[in-house]
Design a protein around this motif. Structure first.
Motif, PDB file in Angstrom:
ATOM      1  N   ALA A 143      -0.512   9.422  47.972  1.00 49.15           N
ATOM      2  CA  ALA A 143       0.228  10.043  49.080  1.00 49.15           C
ATOM      3  C   ALA A 143       0.904   8.984  49.944  1.00 49.15           C
ATOM      4  O   ALA A 143       2.076   9.126  50.320  1.00 49.15           O
ATOM      5  N   ILE A 144       0.177   7.918  50.265  1.00 47.52           N
ATOM      6  CA  ILE A 144       0.749   6.844  51.081  1.00 47.52           C
ATOM      7  C   ILE A 144       1.917   6.186  50.355  1.00 47.52           C
ATOM      8  O   ILE A 144       2.945   5.873  50.968  1.00 47.52           O
ATOM      9  N   ALA A 145       1.767   5.967  49.038  1.00 46.47           N
ATOM     10  CA  ALA A 145       2.832   5.321  48.262  1.00 46.47           C
ATOM     11  C   ALA A 145       4.115   6.143  48.305  1.00 46.47           C
ATOM     12  O   ALA A 145       5.207   5.592  48.525  1.00 46.47           O
ATOM     13  N   PHE A 146       4.009   7.455  48.119  1.00 49.59           N
ATOM     14  CA  PHE A 146       5.208   8.288  48.164  1.00 49.59           C
ATOM     15  C   PHE A 146       5.783   8.361  49.573  1.00 49.59           C
ATOM     16  O   PHE A 146       7.004   8.330  49.752  1.00 49.59           O
ATOM     17  N   PHE A 147       4.914   8.462  50.582  1.00 48.19           N
ATOM     18  CA  PHE A 147       5.418   8.479  51.954  1.00 48.19           C
ATOM     19  C   PHE A 147       6.176   7.189  52.261  1.00 48.19           C
ATOM     20  O   PHE A 147       7.274   7.225  52.815  1.00 48.19           O
ATOM     21  N   LEU A 148       5.598   6.047  51.902  1.00 52.28           N
ATOM     22  CA  LEU A 148       6.268   4.763  52.152  1.00 52.28           C
ATOM     23  C   LEU A 148       7.562   4.637  51.352  1.00 52.28           C
ATOM     24  O   LEU A 148       8.525   4.031  51.821  1.00 52.28           O
ATOM     25  N   ALA A 149       7.588   5.211  50.154  1.00 52.09           N
ATOM     26  CA  ALA A 149       8.820   5.187  49.351  1.00 52.09           C
ATOM     27  C   ALA A 149       9.942   5.917  50.093  1.00 52.09           C
ATOM     28  O   ALA A 149      11.074   5.427  50.162  1.00 52.09           O
ATOM     29  N   PHE A 150       9.637   7.074  50.659  1.00 54.66           N
ATOM     30  CA  PHE A 150      10.642   7.808  51.443  1.00 54.66           C
ATOM     31  C   PHE A 150      10.969   7.057  52.729  1.00 54.66           C
ATOM     32  O   PHE A 150      12.132   6.995  53.134  1.00 54.66           O
ATOM     33  N   PHE A 151       9.944   6.514  53.367  1.00 49.83           N
ATOM     34  CA  PHE A 151      10.137   5.772  54.614  1.00 49.83           C
ATOM     35  C   PHE A 151      11.077   4.591  54.395  1.00 49.83           C
ATOM     36  O   PHE A 151      12.001   4.362  55.176  1.00 49.83           O
ATOM     37  N   LEU A 152      10.857   3.849  53.334  1.00 49.80           N
ATOM     38  CA  LEU A 152      11.715   2.704  53.025  1.00 49.80           C
ATOM     39  C   LEU A 152      13.121   3.147  52.622  1.00 49.80           C
ATOM     40  O   LEU A 152      14.117   2.523  53.003  1.00 49.80           O
ATOM     41  N   ARG A 153      13.212   4.212  51.858  1.00 54.30           N
ATOM     42  CA  ARG A 153      14.519   4.701  51.394  1.00 54.30           C
ATOM     43  C   ARG A 153      15.408   5.112  52.559  1.00 54.30           C
ATOM     44  O   ARG A 153      16.610   4.889  52.552  1.00 54.30           O
ATOM     45  N   PHE A 154      14.792   5.725  53.560  1.00 52.41           N
ATOM     46  CA  PHE A 154      15.573   6.233  54.693  1.00 52.41           C
ATOM     47  C   PHE A 154      15.425   5.351  55.938  1.00 52.41           C
ATOM     48  O   PHE A 154      15.670   5.809  57.056  1.00 52.41           O
ATOM     49  N   ASP A 155      15.035   4.122  55.774  1.00 55.43           N
ATOM     50  CA  ASP A 155      14.907   3.153  56.870  1.00 55.43           C
ATOM     51  C   ASP A 155      14.088   3.699  58.041  1.00 55.43           C
ATOM     52  O   ASP A 155      14.446   3.506  59.208  1.00 55.43           O
ATOM     53  N   GLY A 156      13.017   4.374  57.724  1.00 51.17           N
ATOM     54  CA  GLY A 156      12.113   4.862  58.756  1.00 51.17           C
ATOM     55  C   GLY A 156      12.475   6.201  59.367  1.00 51.17           C
ATOM     56  O   GLY A 156      11.715   6.734  60.159  1.00 51.17           O
ATOM     57  N   MET A 157      13.623   6.737  59.012  1.00 50.78           N
ATOM     58  CA  MET A 157      14.072   8.019  59.581  1.00 50.78           C
ATOM     59  C   MET A 157      14.185   9.060  58.461  1.00 50.78           C
ATOM     60  O   MET A 157      15.283   9.386  58.023  1.00 50.78           O
ATOM     61  N   ILE A 158      13.047   9.568  57.995  1.00 51.87           N
ATOM     62  CA  ILE A 158      13.038  10.530  56.898  1.00 51.87           C
ATOM     63  C   ILE A 158      13.610  11.854  57.405  1.00 51.87           C
ATOM     64  O   ILE A 158      13.120  12.405  58.394  1.00 51.87           O
ATOM     65  N   PRO A 159      14.654  12.382  56.747  1.00 50.97           N
ATOM     66  CA  PRO A 159      15.224  13.671  57.176  1.00 50.97           C
ATOM     67  C   PRO A 159      14.185  14.795  57.115  1.00 50.97           C
ATOM     68  O   PRO A 159      13.296  14.790  56.255  1.00 50.97           O
ATOM     69  N   ALA A 160      14.315  15.732  58.017  1.00 52.17           N
ATOM     70  CA  ALA A 160      13.347  16.828  58.125  1.00 52.17           C
ATOM     71  C   ALA A 160      13.209  17.610  56.834  1.00 52.17           C
ATOM     72  O   ALA A 160      12.100  18.022  56.473  1.00 52.17           O
ATOM     73  N   VAL A 161      14.307  17.826  56.119  1.00 52.11           N
ATOM     74  CA  VAL A 161      14.236  18.592  54.868  1.00 52.11           C
ATOM     75  C   VAL A 161      13.337  17.887  53.858  1.00 52.11           C
ATOM     76  O   VAL A 161      12.602  18.528  53.119  1.00 52.11           O
ATOM     77  N   HIS A 162      13.353  16.568  53.847  1.00 54.52           N
ATOM     78  CA  HIS A 162      12.497  15.832  52.922  1.00 54.52           C
ATOM     79  C   HIS A 162      11.040  15.860  53.382  1.00 54.52           C
ATOM     80  O   HIS A 162      10.136  15.936  52.548  1.00 54.52           O
ATOM     81  N   LEU A 163      10.816  15.817  54.689  1.00 54.73           N
ATOM     82  CA  LEU A 163       9.448  15.891  55.197  1.00 54.73           C
ATOM     83  C   LEU A 163       8.817  17.260  54.939  1.00 54.73           C
ATOM     84  O   LEU A 163       7.623  17.356  54.674  1.00 54.73           O
ATOM     85  N   ARG A 164       9.629  18.301  55.029  1.00 53.81           N
ATOM     86  CA  ARG A 164       9.109  19.660  54.856  1.00 53.81           C
ATOM     87  C   ARG A 164       8.996  20.072  53.397  1.00 53.81           C
ATOM     88  O   ARG A 164       8.077  20.810  53.044  1.00 53.81           O
ATOM     89  N   GLN A 165       9.943  19.663  52.551  1.00 50.25           N
ATOM     90  CA  GLN A 165       9.983  20.188  51.181  1.00 50.25           C
ATOM     91  C   GLN A 165       9.761  19.128  50.117  1.00 50.25           C
ATOM     92  O   GLN A 165       8.860  19.244  49.294  1.00 50.25           O
ATOM     93  N   THR A 166      10.602  18.125  50.103  1.00 50.69           N
ATOM     94  CA  THR A 166      10.617  17.184  48.993  1.00 50.69           C
ATOM     95  C   THR A 166       9.360  16.329  48.943  1.00 50.69           C
ATOM     96  O   THR A 166       8.720  16.226  47.891  1.00 50.69           O
ATOM     97  N   LEU A 167       9.001  15.706  50.044  1.00 56.97           N
ATOM     98  CA  LEU A 167       7.847  14.812  50.070  1.00 56.97           C
ATOM     99  C   LEU A 167       6.547  15.531  49.685  1.00 56.97           C
ATOM    100  O   LEU A 167       5.822  15.048  48.810  1.00 56.97           O
ATOM    101  N   PRO A 168       6.231  16.684  50.275  1.00 52.87           N
ATOM    102  CA  PRO A 168       5.008  17.381  49.847  1.00 52.87           C
ATOM    103  C   PRO A 168       5.038  17.778  48.368  1.00 52.87           C
ATOM    104  O   PRO A 168       4.018  17.666  47.682  1.00 52.87           O
ATOM    105  N   ALA A 169       6.199  18.194  47.866  1.00 60.10           N
ATOM    106  CA  ALA A 169       6.294  18.569  46.454  1.00 60.10           C
ATOM    107  C   ALA A 169       6.067  17.371  45.541  1.00 60.10           C
ATOM    108  O   ALA A 169       5.378  17.471  44.522  1.00 60.10           O
ATOM    109  N   VAL A 170       6.633  16.227  45.913  1.00 58.29           N
ATOM    110  CA  VAL A 170       6.467  15.017  45.102  1.00 58.29           C
ATOM    111  C   VAL A 170       5.019  14.529  45.149  1.00 58.29           C
ATOM    112  O   VAL A 170       4.461  14.110  44.131  1.00 58.29           O
ATOM    113  N   ILE A 171       4.395  14.592  46.304  1.00 57.07           N
ATOM    114  CA  ILE A 171       2.987  14.178  46.414  1.00 57.07           C
ATOM    115  C   ILE A 171       2.106  15.088  45.563  1.00 57.07           C
ATOM    116  O   ILE A 171       1.249  14.606  44.814  1.00 57.07           O
ATOM    117  N   LEU A 172       2.309  16.400  45.661  1.00 54.74           N
ATOM    118  CA  LEU A 172       1.518  17.327  44.843  1.00 54.74           C
ATOM    119  C   LEU A 172       1.742  17.094  43.349  1.00 54.74           C
ATOM    120  O   LEU A 172       0.789  17.107  42.563  1.00 54.74           O
TER     121      LEU A 172
END
Length: 135
Positions: free
Chosen positions: A20-49
């Motif tokens: 979970a941390i690895a995927f979160f950090l991957a998104f965090f790094l990709r978006f320079d610390g500002m992960i868009p809300a759509v990714h926080l709500r949908q994409t990130l949880p789906a990828v972690i699962l």
């Protein structure tokens, strides 16, 4: 037997957490610390699962939860690399195949590569922690 179960539970919990941390950090790094809300709500949880659903069974199949702390070595790291690589190959195939799903439609592909590297690093560090601490 109880010690073996608790060691397996510890590593299983650690892997779940670090995936979970690895995927979160991957998104965090990709978006320079500002992960868009759509990714926080949908994409990130789906990828972690999806990561948990693929990586944990592969780790079980590769017997990455049955080893001795004292004997963790390059062979174990090779098996870990094979398991993480195979898992991410499956994850990538699933994500590309399910491109029509809302959660994966806008997934930045770079997050899969960064997630792969971080997952390998974190799960490897977890397995090598005691040996590293002893030296």
């Amino acid at each position: 037997m109880t010690q073996r179960i608790s060691k397996t539970a510890l590593f299983l919990f650690g892997d779940v957490l670090f995936i979970a941390i690895a995927f979160f950090l991957a998104f965090f790094l990709r978006f320079d610390g500002m992960i868009p809300a759509v990714h926080l709500r949908q994409t990130l949880p789906a990828v972690i699962l999806l990561g948990w659903a693929v990586i944990i069974p592969v780790f079980l199949w590769a017997r990455l939860y049955s080893f001795s702390w004292r004997h963790v070595g390059t062979r174990d790291v090779h098996w870990l690399w094979y398991a993480v690589s195979g898992s991410f190959l499956v994850i990538t195939i699933v994500v590309v195949s399910w491109q029509g799903m809302r959660a994966f439609a806008e997934l930045p592909r770079s997050t899969l590569l960064v997630g792969y590297v971080l997952t390998f690093f974190f799960t490897g560090a977890l397995r090598m922690a005691k040996r590293i601490a002893q030296h």
